[in-house]
Motif scaffolding. Structure first.
Motif, PDB file in Angstrom:
ATOM      1  N   ILE A 298       7.949  32.031 -47.903  1.00 21.95           N
ATOM      2  CA  ILE A 298       6.920  31.695 -46.860  1.00 21.95           C
ATOM      3  C   ILE A 298       6.105  33.085 -46.589  1.00 21.95           C
TER       4      ILE A 298
ATOM      5  N   LEU B  91       8.594  22.654 -48.801  1.00 17.88           N
ATOM      6  CA  LEU B  91       8.809  24.139 -49.353  1.00 17.88           C
ATOM      7  C   LEU B  91       9.401  23.767 -50.850  1.00 17.88           C
TER       8      LEU B  91
ATOM      9  N   LEU C 259      12.273  27.794 -37.668  1.00 17.35           N
ATOM     10  CA  LEU C 259      11.727  26.475 -37.920  1.00 17.35           C
ATOM     11  C   LEU C 259      11.278  25.567 -36.937  1.00 17.35           C
TER      12      LEU C 259
ATOM     13  N   ILE D   9       4.426  28.866 -43.020  1.00 19.90           N
ATOM     14  CA  ILE D   9       5.056  28.029 -43.996  1.00 19.90           C
ATOM     15  C   ILE D   9       4.333  26.964 -44.674  1.00 19.90           C
ATOM     16  N   ASP D  10       4.073  26.767 -45.822  1.00 20.23           N
ATOM     17  CA  ASP D  10       3.225  25.811 -46.433  1.00 20.23           C
ATOM     18  C   ASP D  10       1.923  25.927 -45.821  1.00 20.23           C
TER      19      ASP D  10
END
Ligand SMILES: *[C@@H]1O[C@H](CO)[C@@H](O)[C@H](O)[C@H]1NC(C)=O
Ligand SMILES: *[C@@H]1O[C@H](CO)[C@@H](O)[C@H](O)[C@H]1NC(C)=O
Ligand SMILES: *[C@@H]1O[C@H](CO)[C@@H](O)[C@H](O)[C@H]1NC(C)=O
Length: 403
Positions: A64, A51, A198, A157-158
């Motif tokens: 995100i 990130l 996460l 996320i990514d």
């Protein structure tokens, strides 16, 4: 598109960090395929997830997707929830976008095991729907009291797309006008800690719950996700035991010390500071009053040997910020953290001081302050020029030279 852009941006940042490193240039030029490197890096390249950090000095923040909407999120090592304001939120201070349920969202029933594990309220939003699980808390670093409804929904996320996590959507907030964006908790995994978003994401992808924060001196950098990224540090990483008491990451150096002009600074774990909490939502660092007095005495006695002008500036530094052109920061000593694992983490003055700009004038300010309570906190100012690894799998915190 956005995501590719962010990856590209990240590599540019990596390249700025390591201007001398050849693989970095190779990588950029050849669109992530380094030539001349086989094996060692080849495997990692495709798995490297990161990130990009915004370069804010107040807290770490990045971007995100929640459902299909892009969100700026504060990355918070002291929380285990993904917290975002709902469209209809009483007293919320966040800016749009607001959370709206994606097509695949689910409520969490009050009597489910999930609710028992991570909720603490039971809400009945209207008379047509069954009661649904909620979570109410005080977000200490932001001074905000929030009431939320918990949803199961998807985030990206990514390159990790559409991963189901629990979202904590605020419908009522009091206090905390500084809570301006969503929060992505990356807190520790422990038997009594709820899994952070996460952690859930990495668990779903069968990757280890490891992430690392790489910051340069201006707070730019990146967060590696699921791996320790060899591009983000030089030399080796020194690891110390991670404690997770109270659901917070902390470390316990045996001694915090310094030497300067014959003066000795010496805080010990047994007499002064038992643990330092690592907080990515704290811009500055804090030590309890008695330790802070010792630091003040040390710097004053060391700096006031035979230079009256310098001495007067030190006094000023403990009360406010000082015109940067009138004091030389490099004259100050390192502050060293000694660990049981037989390594020393040096914090140079350029990192325990920080610079701010006001009206085209640069000022130097002290970055280690007196704690309002008994907590000692390592904020993001002391994580600069380091790669700080949060290795939940092995319960250890690592420090590598980076940035
Ligand atoms: C720091 O304090 C500890 C405990 O009081 C002591 O054992 C140690 O020798 C001291 N170190 C220095 C450099 O004074
Ligand atoms: C800061 O110091 C410089 C050099 O001594 C001086 O020219 C400048 O006016 C000072 N600025 C302020 C705001 O005091
Ligand atoms: C790791 O420990 C060694 C030995 O104390 C030290 O020289 C090196 O600077 C340490 N690295 C970091 C990033 O603190």
């Amino acid at each position: 598109m956005k995501i590719f852009k962010s990856i590209y941006l990240f590599f540019i940042i990596v390249c700025v960090f390591k201007i001398s490193s050849i693989e970095c240039y190779e990588k950029k030029k050849n669109n992530q395929k380094p030539t001349g490197y086989v094996g060692l890096f080849e495997d990692n390249i495709d798995q490297r997830k990161s990130l990009v950090l915004d370069g804010k000095s107040d807290y770490l923040s990045s971007n995100i997707f929640i459902g299909s909407d892009p969100f700026n999120v504060i990355i918070d090592t002291t929380l285990n929830y993904l917290i975002v304001a709902e469209r209809k939120c009483d007293g919320c201070s966040q800016f749009p976008p607001y959370y709206r349920e994606s097509a695949v969202f689910e409520n969490i029933p009050c009597d489910s095991p999930t609710c028992h594990a991570i909720g603490n309220t039971c809400e009945k939003p209207n008379k047509y729907n069954p009661p649904t699980c909620g979570y109410e808390t005080v977000l200490q670093p932001y001074g905000a009291n929030i009431k939320t409804i918990l949803y199961r929904d998807i985030i990206s996320i990514d390159d990790f797309k559409n991963i189901p996590v629990i979202i904590s959507a605020i419908y009522e907030q009091s206090n905390g006008p500084s809570l301006r964006s969503a929060i992505l908790g990356v807190g520790p995994s422990c038997p009594t800690c709820p899994p952070s978003p996460l952690q859930t994401l990495l668990y779903t992808l069968k990757k280890p719950y490891i992430f690392g924060i790489s910051l340069d001196k201006n707070y730019f950098g990146g967060i590696s996700i699921g791996i320790v990224d060899p591009l983000l540090y030089t030399g080796s990483i020194n690891y110390t035991a991670m404690s997770k008491k109270d659901g917070l990451y902390s470390i316990s150096p045996s001694i915090i010390g310094g030497f300067w002009n014959g003066q000795i600074f010496n805080l010990t774990r047994s007499n002064d500071i038992k643990r330092f909490i690592l907080s990515s939502s704290s811009s500055l660092s804090y030590i309890p009053s008695s330790s802070y007095s010792k630091l003040k005495t040390f710097l004053k006695n060391g700096g006031c040997q035979n230079d009256l002008d310098f001495c007067s500036k030190i006094d000023l530094l403990f009360n406010s910020c000082v015109n940067a052109s009138q004091i030389s920061i490099d004259r100050f000593p390192n502050i060293d953290f000694y660990f049981d694992e037989q390594f020393i983490l040096n914090i140079p003055p350029k990192n325990y001081f920080h610079l701010i700009s006001r009206n085209n004038q640069v000022y130097v300010c002290m970055g280690i302050l007196e704690s309002p309570d008994q907590n000692a906190i390592i904020g993001i100012n002391l994580m600069r020029e380091l790669y700080t690894v949060f290795d939940n799998e092995n319960s250890r915190i690592g420090f590598g030279r980076g940035g």
